[in-house]
Design an enzyme around this catalytic site. Structure first.
Site, PDB file in Angstrom:
ATOM      1  N   CYS A  53       0.793  -1.232   0.000  1.00  0.00           N
ATOM      2  CA  CYS A  53       0.000   0.000   0.000  1.00  0.00           C
ATOM      3  C   CYS A  53       0.827   1.285   0.000  1.00  0.00           C
ATOM      4  CB  CYS A  53      -0.939   0.002   1.203  1.00  0.00           C
ATOM      5  SG  CYS A  53      -2.213  -1.285   1.131  1.00  0.00           S
ATOM      6  N   HIS A 104      -2.342   7.687   3.697  1.00  0.00           N
ATOM      7  CA  HIS A 104      -1.252   6.753   4.021  1.00  0.00           C
ATOM      8  C   HIS A 104       0.122   7.406   3.909  1.00  0.00           C
ATOM      9  CE1 HIS A 104      -1.361   2.886   5.634  1.00  0.00           C
ATOM     10  NE2 HIS A 104      -1.527   2.129   4.574  1.00  0.00           N
TER      11      HIS A 104
END
Length: 303
Positions: A53, A104
């Protein structure tokens, strides 16, 4: 009124390129995305720079490889490198740039070039910030209950969502983006980054979406010749296989159903955002892009 086109970039997490009705998948229900694909362009050979990710999202935001941006292994507390970002590049060219959902990055409140970010970070206050979604749950009487369903961000157990539908992070992210579009500066074009947390685990779809797939065959995982001999695999692949080696065929089937349900939920919620663009008379001058940071094996090759 701005003459440059607005840009809506929708990013999901873990969504494989084959999981669309338009791509020929026999089970998945993605009517909204199928319509977009029929009226636009579907890139059938688009590959993630890195199937992890944080590195993949760094690549999306900087346009660089893992060797350049400095992460290929999920460095949670690694600050973004001093590189131009997509958001800053749009702003440098007269755009307003806003993000809603999962970013993120570290520190979590780093704007990485956006004017502002409305944040949902999968319940990670331990690395620096109470995100806006957690604050929303608290304001509505569900403080600290986002993960009391008991499912993990990193495994494939599944159960239905445990709070009211309006509390689901997919619904919240959609509403926040619709609100952001309505609150735009009308004198400048907009770059809007809509980043959904799902279908990344936890696999906690709304019951109504899980019910869509209750009687469907979710398909059997495929195993290539290269993966049949477990002992011959590299250590890293053995370790990943070991994480879910205890799952039965029934558990894998329900994990797939739950995953499909999360996808269809996002597909339907996209209609709210597209409808907002239409109501605001922006739809004819907006480029809509849909992607994911990377895909998911969903049991294929034992992974």
């Amino acid at each position: 009124m701005p003459s440059s086109p607005h840009v809506l970039l929708v990013c999901t997490d873990h969504w494989p390129g084959k999981l669309f009705g338009h791509a020929g998948h026999p089970v998945i229900q993605t009517p909204t995305l199928d319509t977009l694909a029929r009226s636009g362009v579907r890139y059938t050979r688009a590959y993630s720079e890195c199937p992890v990710c944080i590195p993949a999202r760094r690549t999306i935001m900087t346009g660089t490889t893992t060797a350049t941006h400095g992460d290929r292994v999920f460095k949670v507390d690694n600050p973004m490198p001093p590189l131009p970002t997509v958001a800053q590049t749009f702003r440098d060219n007269g755009y307003q740039a806003y993000a809603v959902g999962k970013l993120h990055v570290y520190p979590q409140r780093d704007r990485i070039g956006f004017d502002d970010v409305i944040l949902a970070e999968e319940g990670r206050p331990n690395i620096g910030a109470l995100d806006d979604y957690e604050a929303f749950l608290g304001e509505n009487g569900y403080a600290g209950e986002g993960f009391t369903h008991g499912m993990s961000n990193n495994d494939y157990s599944q159960r239905p969502w445990h709070l009211p539908e309006a509390m689901h992070v997919t619904n919240w992210t959609t509403r926040q983006m619709a609100r952001m579009i309505r609150r735009r500066d009308p004198t400048r074009p907009g770059f809007w980054y809509l980043s959904y947390c799902h279908p990344h685990p936890p696999l906690t779809p709304l019951q109504c979406y899980l019910d869509l797939y209750r009687d469907e065959d979710p398909g059997t995982p495929y195993c290539g010749d290269w993966a049949e001999d477990h002992d011959a695999l590299p250590y890293a692949l053995k370790a990943v296989r070991g994480n879910n080696c205890g799952m039965s065929d029934t558990q894998i089937a329900w994990a797939r159903r739950a995953f499909y349900a999360l996808c269809t939920h996002i597909d339907h919620q996209l209609r709210v955002v597209i409808g907002t663009l239409r109501e605001e008379c922006l739809i004819d001058n907006t480029i809509v892009l849909f992607t994911a940071d990377h895909g998911d094996m969903l049991g294929d090759h034992g992974l």
